[in-house]
Scaffold this active site. Structure first.
Site, short mmCIF file in Angstrom:
data_model
loop_
_atom_site.label_atom_id
_atom_site.label_comp_id
_atom_site.label_asym_id
_atom_site.label_seq_id
_atom_site.Cartn_x
_atom_site.Cartn_y
_atom_site.Cartn_z
N SER A 165 0.82 -1.21 0.00
CA SER A 165 0.00 0.00 0.00
C SER A 165 0.86 1.26 0.00
CB SER A 165 -0.93 0.00 1.22
OG SER A 165 -0.18 -0.19 2.40
N ASN A 218 -2.14 -2.50 12.96
CA ASN A 218 -3.59 -2.26 12.96
C ASN A 218 -3.96 -1.01 13.75
OD1 ASN A 218 -3.49 -4.64 11.61
ND2 ASN A 218 -4.58 -5.86 13.15
N THR A 220 -38.77 27.45 -10.05
CA THR A 220 -39.05 26.15 -9.46
C THR A 220 -39.42 25.26 -10.64
OG1 THR A 220 -41.41 26.54 -9.16
CG2 THR A 220 -40.01 27.18 -7.32
N HIS A 221 -39.09 23.98 -10.56
CA HIS A 221 -39.30 23.06 -11.69
C HIS A 221 -38.63 23.57 -12.97
CE1 HIS A 221 -42.59 21.30 -9.20
NE2 HIS A 221 -42.76 22.56 -8.86
N SER A 265 -13.61 24.60 -28.65
CA SER A 265 -13.83 23.32 -29.32
C SER A 265 -12.74 23.14 -30.37
CB SER A 265 -15.21 23.32 -29.97
OG SER A 265 -15.23 22.39 -31.04
N LYS A 269 -17.17 28.06 -30.46
CA LYS A 269 -17.57 27.55 -29.15
C LYS A 269 -16.80 28.16 -27.99
CE LYS A 269 -20.21 24.87 -28.18
NZ LYS A 269 -20.25 23.41 -28.25
N ASN A 274 -16.92 26.98 -24.09
CA ASN A 274 -17.58 25.95 -23.28
C ASN A 274 -17.30 26.10 -21.78
OD1 ASN A 274 -18.64 24.70 -25.57
ND2 ASN A 274 -16.78 23.47 -25.85
N GLU A 333 -18.77 21.86 -15.93
CA GLU A 333 -19.18 20.49 -16.28
C GLU A 333 -18.34 19.48 -15.50
OE1 GLU A 333 -20.43 20.46 -20.83
OE2 GLU A 333 -18.70 21.71 -20.44
N TYR A 343 -9.79 -6.20 12.49
CA TYR A 343 -9.08 -5.70 11.31
C TYR A 343 -9.11 -6.75 10.20
CZ TYR A 343 -5.62 -4.02 8.04
OH TYR A 343 -5.01 -3.60 6.88
N GLN A 378 -7.59 -1.71 4.05
CA GLN A 378 -6.55 -0.95 3.35
C GLN A 378 -7.14 -0.11 2.21
OE1 GLN A 378 -2.45 -2.54 2.94
NE2 GLN A 378 -2.97 -2.75 0.79
N LYS A 393 -8.05 4.33 2.37
CA LYS A 393 -7.31 5.59 2.26
C LYS A 393 -7.44 6.26 0.89
CE LYS A 393 -4.15 3.17 4.28
NZ LYS A 393 -5.04 2.38 5.16
N1 ARG Z 1 -1.24 -1.21 5.01
C1 ARG Z 1 -2.16 -1.66 5.98
C2 ARG Z 1 -3.47 -0.85 5.89
O1 ARG Z 1 -3.45 0.18 5.29
C3 ARG Z 1 -1.57 -1.50 7.34
C4 ARG Z 1 -2.11 -2.46 8.34
C5 ARG Z 1 -1.65 -3.82 8.05
N2 ARG Z 1 -2.06 -4.73 9.04
C6 ARG Z 1 -1.95 -6.05 8.87
N3 ARG Z 1 -2.38 -6.78 9.83
N4 ARG Z 1 -1.46 -6.56 7.78
O2 ARG Z 1 -4.50 -1.24 6.38
#
Ligand code: ARG
Length: 457
Positions: A23, A110, A155-156, A277, A283, A285, A290, A317, A322, A325
């Site tokens: 990750s 975790n 309205t509408h 365009s 044009k 735009n 948009e 967990y 993961q 994020k």
């Molecule tokens: N990269 C993991 C995450 O974003 C970190 C936690 C990993 N934990 C594990 N037990 N493998 O969730």
């Protein structure tokens, strides 16, 4: 390739499986938060008697060195770094040797990742707030000179009653104010500390989670370790907030797109905020708007995506988490990119007052005609019916309401010659003078309230 967990394995992880599992590509954004959390954890371990003062000093100075490397972008990531936590621990080992291995005592990735992510969000919330506030302040700046600028309200998407342009612009201010309130309210639920909850069951070392909470700027330690390592409500709520902002911006965008068409002709965008365009030379735009409208769809998708990930997860967990994020980072980047551009486009657009005034036809004053009769003692329901008849008569004649003769008016109901004074849209607007109404005086007060809410930094 060394991992943090290699001990019980004979063979190394398949390369493609490693890539899928890793990750780092996105959680490197948590670098500073990871170091901060580790410094606090080293302190907590020292207070708990796990680390000596000397060990603690060495670990912390190593971590501070790493923070500087991140700051100056000289930190070298290694192909073996699975995530940001592994990268920091590996680098600490390079800097201070085997002592680095003591830092992870009583901690798991975790509780670590949940802490880092919350720390990141605590930093991000005020930044996003400033960006929204900046956009609100542009709305007020654009609205201020237009307290007497008339336009049809809809309205509408049908012409309804005259309003002022300032009032219409400010309607978007209040939607965004609710978004800011929501984000401010969310902060309380972000500021709950997972650190010290270990992998799931808590930590076996006498760590003082209260002082850890203070050290990291949280409000309280999470009360249940199982919940703490798997709670991503804050991420889902954040994504709801960003999706809602997207929805609000898309509403504004759709209106601006309509208002810049030749059919409406209310606004013209400046060259700096419109695009052309490749084929049609004429044009101009409104791509910016948009895109804002389109990105609302993406923002909603990010929320639904995370909720779907969370649904039915067994406690506690799971690696599914993961996936939390990227949507949060992406939605933040999206809003930070859109908000200043939309603000610039609004601030530089030209307002065609004549076109807006011309779009206020006499029928938009039908409610004012009913109010006129009400002031003469006619019950509103009856007045509504009488004016409805007048509308029908005018429509049949293909004329505007003000073209009906006094005789025609008098045949319909208790109208006098002063009925023609009703056909002044400015008067109509001025009468709507109660709190929240469209009158210039009400809008002046609205602007004062708005300015109060965007004061400071
Ligand atoms: N990269 C993991 C995450 O974003 C970190 C936690 C990993 N934990 C594990 N037990 N493998 O969730």
């Amino acid at each position: 390739m060394t991992t943090l967990w290699g001990g019980r394995f004979n063979a190394k992880l398949d390369e493609q499986a490693f890539t899928l599992n890793a990750s780092l590509a996105f959680d490197k954004q948590l670098a500073q938060q990871d170091v901060k959390g580790s410094v606090a954890w080293a302190d907590a371990l020292t207070q708990a008697g796990v680390l000596t003062q000397t060990e603690s000093k060495q670990i912390i100075s190593g971590l501070e060195g790493i923070a500087v490397e991140f700051e100056s972008r000289s930190f070298n990531f290694d192909a073996s770094d699975e995530d940001i936590h592994s990268a920091v621990e590996r680098r600490l080992g390079e800097l201070i040797g085997p002592l680095a291995g003591k830092l992870h005592t009583g901690r798991s990735r975790n509780d670590q990742v949940a802490t880092d992510f919350r720390l990141w969000m605590l930093d991000a919330l005020p930044v996003l707030d400033v960006a929204i506030k900046g956009f609100q302040s542009s709305l007020v700046t654009v609205a201020e000179p237009h307290r007497f600028t008339l336009m049809p309200g809809y309205t509408h998407l049908q012409r309804a009653q005259p309003v002022t342009l300032a009032h219409w612009l400010l309607s978007h201010f209040w939607a965004l104010q609710r978004d800011r309130d929501r984000l401010a309210d969310l902060r309380d639920r972000v500021a709950i500390l997972p650190l010290g909850c270990g992998a799931l069951a808590g930590t076996a070392f006498p760590v003082d989670r209260e002082s850890l909470t203070k050290a990291l700027g949280f409000d309280a330690p999470a009360p249940n370790s199982l919940d703490a390592v798997s709670d991503r409500d804050f991420a889902a709520e954040y994504l709801f907030c960003t999706a809602m902002i997207g929805v609000h911006l898309s509403k504004l965008a759709e209106n601006v797109i309509l208002f810049t068409t030749a059919e409406f002709g209310f606004f013209e965008l400046s060259d700096a905020f419109s695009t052309g365009s490749s084929l049609m030379p004429q044009k101009k735009n409104p791509d910016i708007f948009e895109l804002a409208r389109g990105k609302a769809g993406t923002l909603i998708g990010l929320l639904v995506g995370l909720l779907s990930t969370l649904k039915g997860l067994p406690s506690t967990y799971d690696k599914d988490l993961q996936e939390d994020k990227m949507p949060v980072f992406q939605s933040t980047d999206t809003l930070m990119a859109i908000l200043p551009v939309l603000a610039g486009a609004l601030e530089t657009m030209t307002v065609n007052k004549k076109r807006m005034l011309a779009a206020i036809d006499s029928f938009t004053l039908a409610t004012d005609l009913a109010d006129y009769l009400v002031r003469k003692g006619v019950p509103f329901r009856e007045a509504h019916g009488i004016v409805g008849k007048a509308v029908l008569l005018a429509a049949e004649k293909g004329a505007s309401l003000e073209k009906l003769t006094l005789n025609e008016w008098q045949a319909l109901g208790s109208f006098d010659a002063d009925v023609y004074q009703v056909f002044d849209p400015m008067k109509s607007v001025e009468q709507r003078n109660s709190i929240g109404g469209t009158s210039p005086l009400s809008v002046e007060k609205q602007i004062q309230k708005a300015n109060f809410l965007i004061q400071g930094d």
